[in-house]
Design an enzyme around this catalytic site. Structure first.
Site, PDB file in Angstrom:
ATOM      1  N   LYS A  28       0.823  -1.224   0.000  1.00  0.00           N
ATOM      2  CA  LYS A  28       0.000   0.000   0.000  1.00  0.00           C
ATOM      3  C   LYS A  28       0.846   1.259   0.000  1.00  0.00           C
ATOM      4  O   LYS A  28       0.539   2.217  -0.699  1.00  0.00           O
ATOM      5  CB  LYS A  28      -0.910   0.031   1.228  1.00  0.00           C
ATOM      6  CG  LYS A  28      -2.109  -0.876   1.187  1.00  0.00           C
ATOM      7  CD  LYS A  28      -3.068  -0.589   2.313  1.00  0.00           C
ATOM      8  CE  LYS A  28      -2.407  -0.583   3.660  1.00  0.00           C
ATOM      9  NZ  LYS A  28      -1.851  -1.893   4.064  1.00  0.00           N
TER      10      LYS A  28
ATOM     11  N   THR B 265       3.966   1.737  -1.027  1.00  0.00           N
ATOM     12  CA  THR B 265       4.622   1.906  -2.326  1.00  0.00           C
ATOM     13  C   THR B 265       3.637   2.420  -3.368  1.00  0.00           C
ATOM     14  O   THR B 265       3.957   3.325  -4.161  1.00  0.00           O
ATOM     15  CB  THR B 265       5.240   0.570  -2.781  1.00  0.00           C
ATOM     16  OG1 THR B 265       6.187   0.137  -1.803  1.00  0.00           O
ATOM     17  CG2 THR B 265       5.938   0.711  -4.125  1.00  0.00           C
TER      18      THR B 265
ATOM     19  N   ARG C   5       1.822   7.316   7.560  1.00  0.00           N
ATOM     20  CA  ARG C   5       2.152   7.085   8.969  1.00  0.00           C
ATOM     21  C   ARG C   5       3.665   7.033   9.165  1.00  0.00           C
ATOM     22  O   ARG C   5       4.420   6.741   8.250  1.00  0.00           O
ATOM     23  CB  ARG C   5       1.557   5.757   9.433  1.00  0.00           C
ATOM     24  CG  ARG C   5       0.049   5.736   9.505  1.00  0.00           C
ATOM     25  CD  ARG C   5      -0.457   4.347   9.854  1.00  0.00           C
ATOM     26  NE  ARG C   5      -0.259   3.404   8.767  1.00  0.00           N
ATOM     27  CZ  ARG C   5      -0.440   2.098   8.876  1.00  0.00           C
ATOM     28  NH1 ARG C   5      -0.788   1.569  10.035  1.00  0.00           N
ATOM     29  NH2 ARG C   5      -0.253   1.311   7.837  1.00  0.00           N
TER      30      ARG C   5
ATOM     31  N   LYS D 270       9.523  -7.122   9.855  1.00  0.00           N
ATOM     32  CA  LYS D 270       8.803  -6.480   8.760  1.00  0.00           C
ATOM     33  C   LYS D 270       9.650  -5.440   8.026  1.00  0.00           C
ATOM     34  O   LYS D 270       9.485  -5.204   6.835  1.00  0.00           O
ATOM     35  CB  LYS D 270       7.525  -5.814   9.306  1.00  0.00           C
ATOM     36  CG  LYS D 270       6.642  -5.182   8.245  1.00  0.00           C
ATOM     37  CD  LYS D 270       5.357  -4.650   8.871  1.00  0.00           C
ATOM     38  CE  LYS D 270       4.460  -4.002   7.828  1.00  0.00           C
ATOM     39  NZ  LYS D 270       5.016  -2.764   7.277  1.00  0.00           N
TER      40      LYS D 270
ATOM     41  N   ALA E 252      -3.406  -0.781  13.314  1.00  0.00           N
ATOM     42  CA  ALA E 252      -4.678  -0.809  12.581  1.00  0.00           C
ATOM     43  C   ALA E 252      -5.610  -1.902  13.076  1.00  0.00           C
ATOM     44  O   ALA E 252      -6.793  -1.862  12.786  1.00  0.00           O
ATOM     45  CB  ALA E 252      -4.418  -0.996  11.084  1.00  0.00           C
TER      46      ALA E 252
ATOM     47  N   PHE F 277      -3.538  -2.264   6.861  1.00  0.00           N
ATOM     48  CA  PHE F 277      -4.127  -3.578   6.586  1.00  0.00           C
ATOM     49  C   PHE F 277      -5.199  -3.490   5.492  1.00  0.00           C
ATOM     50  O   PHE F 277      -5.147  -2.618   4.634  1.00  0.00           O
ATOM     51  CB  PHE F 277      -4.663  -4.207   7.873  1.00  0.00           C
ATOM     52  CG  PHE F 277      -3.598  -4.522   8.884  1.00  0.00           C
ATOM     53  CD1 PHE F 277      -2.385  -5.058   8.500  1.00  0.00           C
ATOM     54  CD2 PHE F 277      -3.785  -4.275  10.238  1.00  0.00           C
ATOM     55  CE1 PHE F 277      -1.390  -5.354   9.424  1.00  0.00           C
ATOM     56  CE2 PHE F 277      -2.792  -4.560  11.174  1.00  0.00           C
ATOM     57  CZ  PHE F 277      -1.617  -5.092  10.757  1.00  0.00           C
TER      58      PHE F 277
ATOM     59  N   PHE G 222       4.337  -7.444 -10.059  1.00  0.00           N
ATOM     60  CA  PHE G 222       5.630  -8.071  -9.840  1.00  0.00           C
ATOM     61  C   PHE G 222       6.074  -8.732 -11.146  1.00  0.00           C
ATOM     62  O   PHE G 222       5.239  -9.106 -11.982  1.00  0.00           O
ATOM     63  CB  PHE G 222       5.546  -9.109  -8.720  1.00  0.00           C
ATOM     64  CG  PHE G 222       5.397  -8.514  -7.349  1.00  0.00           C
ATOM     65  CD1 PHE G 222       6.477  -8.431  -6.488  1.00  0.00           C
ATOM     66  CD2 PHE G 222       4.165  -8.014  -6.924  1.00  0.00           C
ATOM     67  CE1 PHE G 222       6.352  -7.883  -5.222  1.00  0.00           C
ATOM     68  CE2 PHE G 222       4.029  -7.463  -5.660  1.00  0.00           C
ATOM     69  CZ  PHE G 222       5.118  -7.391  -4.806  1.00  0.00           C
TER      70      PHE G 222
ATOM     71  N   TRP H  62       7.150   0.539  -7.859  1.00  0.00           N
ATOM     72  CA  TRP H  62       8.391   0.045  -7.259  1.00  0.00           C
ATOM     73  C   TRP H  62       9.527   0.074  -8.285  1.00  0.00           C
ATOM     74  O   TRP H  62      10.624   0.532  -7.981  1.00  0.00           O
ATOM     75  CB  TRP H  62       8.198  -1.391  -6.756  1.00  0.00           C
ATOM     76  CG  TRP H  62       9.332  -1.859  -5.886  1.00  0.00           C
ATOM     77  CD1 TRP H  62       9.411  -1.813  -4.531  1.00  0.00           C
ATOM     78  CD2 TRP H  62      10.571  -2.433  -6.340  1.00  0.00           C
ATOM     79  NE1 TRP H  62      10.620  -2.317  -4.101  1.00  0.00           N
ATOM     80  CE2 TRP H  62      11.356  -2.693  -5.193  1.00  0.00           C
ATOM     81  CE3 TRP H  62      11.105  -2.735  -7.599  1.00  0.00           C
ATOM     82  CZ2 TRP H  62      12.632  -3.257  -5.270  1.00  0.00           C
ATOM     83  CZ3 TRP H  62      12.376  -3.285  -7.679  1.00  0.00           C
ATOM     84  CH2 TRP H  62      13.126  -3.554  -6.523  1.00  0.00           C
TER      85      TRP H  62
END
Length: 561
Positions: A75, A77, A98, A109, A278, A306, A386, A414
């Site tokens: 999200k 990115t 955030r 993570k 979240a 999320f 991807f 990306w």
């Protein structure tokens, strides 16, 4: 023939020539003397720059996602890439995000500044101490905890707090499972009253949630004073204001209340401010930061944590209702890998084309789209692409979107930055210019608590019914006795499933949502129905990310992800 390994996010970031933050501020119409510098590439923005008149016509875009999987959805990115693309198309845009917590940075993570060529910079600073906002919240929270225990200990200034009713723990910004449950006050009569307590991570602090919903310093003091502590031995409720705590706490938080200005990899403005969980809180940046972005730019891209069932629902039903915000579009981030996981494919097989698993996973995407439409906000599907995605798999999602009557676009932020999100940006502009958004919250805050929980469970999650455990039923009576029934609900639920069972992937239906208790976050201004076990202090994996982070004698950082 030798092949070169792809650059890491950190290496890409370190190869970018950053612009002075004063130059970024000028893009927002601000002069250098109107911002508070934190070095050469970071600044605080004064609250006086929020223009409530401009907010009425602001173009707010919410980026959400399908139910998260170990494969990741991206999200942040997508949010950054979209903002870069909108700027390329001549739309004055700010991305509002955030702040990362140190726990995931040193754990498993990693950071939360985007990835590849869709990042916010300086990523090392943002992912580490940044401007000290989390530290200020830690100090304010722990001050309150110390005041509570001091009052329990004191003979001359004692409210008669029953220690057994106090649920407030200390906080810190490191994953440390050994501190989840501890006994404090040992060491004799001069060291306090022994009782069970523990530590949460800062993102789980109610003060973090308060800071993200507050309007200004006056509102902040009022919310801090409303933090529910527990009961006296005479069953009288105790709030932080009874300890005269709010003034000192707000003093510690005065600078943290101001949002932070940084830049994207392409030199566009980015505002980053605070970050509650979240699954147990609202999971989005501050009202102040979002309003600041909308005041200083024409388009504002923001995200909620999320999947749509958690972050977006809370963003819309709590944050937007509280702040009077009306999003114009929802971007629903999805990946082919994640959909295949929801369709039953094994985690180690997600890079292999599998149309059958993808078809089986589409109902999860379908449910999140339906949820966006419940709020009468037009969605667009962003396929976060991807290199392993096959043309046939991409076409399957495009055909699905056409069948649903929903816009869809590839997002290659990306790999290509803003250039890779131009198609997505064009679809978002189309939605906004069509002006079809008619945002309507799911429920009215004045409804009774049970009705609000059931509306979310049945309409957003797909539950057949809601069952309240005896503790939750007792909590409902407490909420009524305290006159807090008019607060919104912020359901604590696993992010892994639309249900409260993390093993139920895809689009489960006919299940029962089990509410075991309901916590009161009177300062933040919401109630927290708890479903399942909620982790408020994560642990470290066997090989934490911190093992790979290092700094050389010239101050160059390596291993940060």
């Amino acid at each position: 023939m030798m092949t070169t390994a792809p650059l890491t996010d950190l290496e890409i970031a370190q190869n970018i020539q950053l612009k002075p933050i004063t130059e970024i501020a000028r893009k927002l119409g601000l002069e250098p003397d109107e911002i508070e510098m934190y070095g050469k590439y970071k600044a605080k923005l004064p609250l006086s720059k929020i223009d409530k008149e401009k907010l009425k016509n602001g173009k707010l875009i919410l980026v959400s996602a399908i139910s998260p999987t170990p494969a990741g959805e991206g999200k942040t990115t997508v949010s950054i890439g979209l903002s870069e693309a909108l700027n390329r198309l001549g739309k004055k845009t700010t991305v509002v995000l955030r702040e990362p917590s140190l726990g995931p940075v040193f754990g498993i993570k990693g950071g939360a500044t985007g990835g590849g060529f869709s990042q916010v910079l300086p990523m090392e600073d943002i992912n580490l101490h940044f401007t000290g906002d989390f530290s200020a919240i830690e100090k304010a929270h722990n001050l309150l905890a110390a005041l509570v225990d001091n009052n329990i200990q004191s003979r001359s200034n004692n409210l008669g707090i029953d220690p057994r009713t106090v649920r407030l723990k200390r906080v810190m910004d490191v994953n440390d499972r050994a501190l989840r449950n501890i006994v404090i006050g040992l060491g004799g009569t001069g060291s306090g009253i022994p009782r069970e307590s523990g530590f949460d991570i800062i993102a789980a602090s109610e003060i973090m949630a308060i800071m993200c919903l507050t309007e200004n310093l006056e509102d902040l003091k009022g919310r801090l004073g409303n933090i529910f502590i527990g009961y006296t031995f005479n069953k009288k409720p105790v709030f932080a204001r009874d300890l005269n705590a709010e003034g000192a706490m707000a003093t510690l938080l005065r600078d943290a209340l101001k949002p932070n200005l940084v830049q994207t990899i392409e030199g566009n403005p980015a505002i980053i401010h605070l970050g509650p969980f979240a699954n147990i809180a609202q999971g989005t940046n501050s009202v102040i930061a979002t309003r600041m972005g909308m005041s200083l730019s024409d388009y504002t891209v923001t995200e909620a944590g999320f999947g749509f069932d958690l972050g977006a629902e809370k963003f819309l039903d709590i944050k937007c209702q509280s702040a009077g915000l009306k999003p114009k579009a929802v971007v629903l981030t999805t990946t082919i890998r994640a959909l295949k996981y929801h369709g039953g494919a094994a985690l180690n097989s997600l890079t292999i084309p599998n149309l059958e698993a993808l078809k089986n996973g589409l109902p999860n995407l379908e449910k999140h789209l339906e949820n966006a439409l419940l709020y009468q906000i037009p969605p667009v599907i962003a396929i976060n692409k991807f290199y392993t995605d096959s043309d046939e798999e991409i076409q399957l999602i495009i055909d699905f979107a056409k069948k649903m009557g929903v816009k869809v676009a590839l997002s290659e932020g990306w790999a290509k930055g803003g250039e890779g999100a131009l198609d997505l940006a064009a679809r978002v502009i189309e939605i906004i210019e069509e002006d079809q958004s008619n945002f309507k919250p799911l429920y009215d805050w004045e409804q009774d608590v049970v009705s609000k929980i059931e509306m979310i469970a049945k309409n957003i999650y797909g539950a057949a019914k809601v069952v309240f455990a005896p503790k939750a039923q007792k909590d409902l009576k407490t909420i009524l006795d305290l006159g807090l029934e008019g607060l919104p609900v912020c359901i604590a639920k696993t992010q892994k499933s639309l249900s409260d069972d993390p093993s139920l992937l895809g689009r489960p239906s006919g299940f029962t949502l089990n509410v075991r208790e309901i916590e009161i976050a009177a300062g933040a201004g919401f109630l927290i129905p708890i479903t399942g076990e909620m982790m408020r202090m994560p642990g470290l994996p066997p090989h934490p990310a911190s093992e790979n982070i290092n700094i050389d004698l010239e101050g160059n950082i390596s291993g940060l992800i």
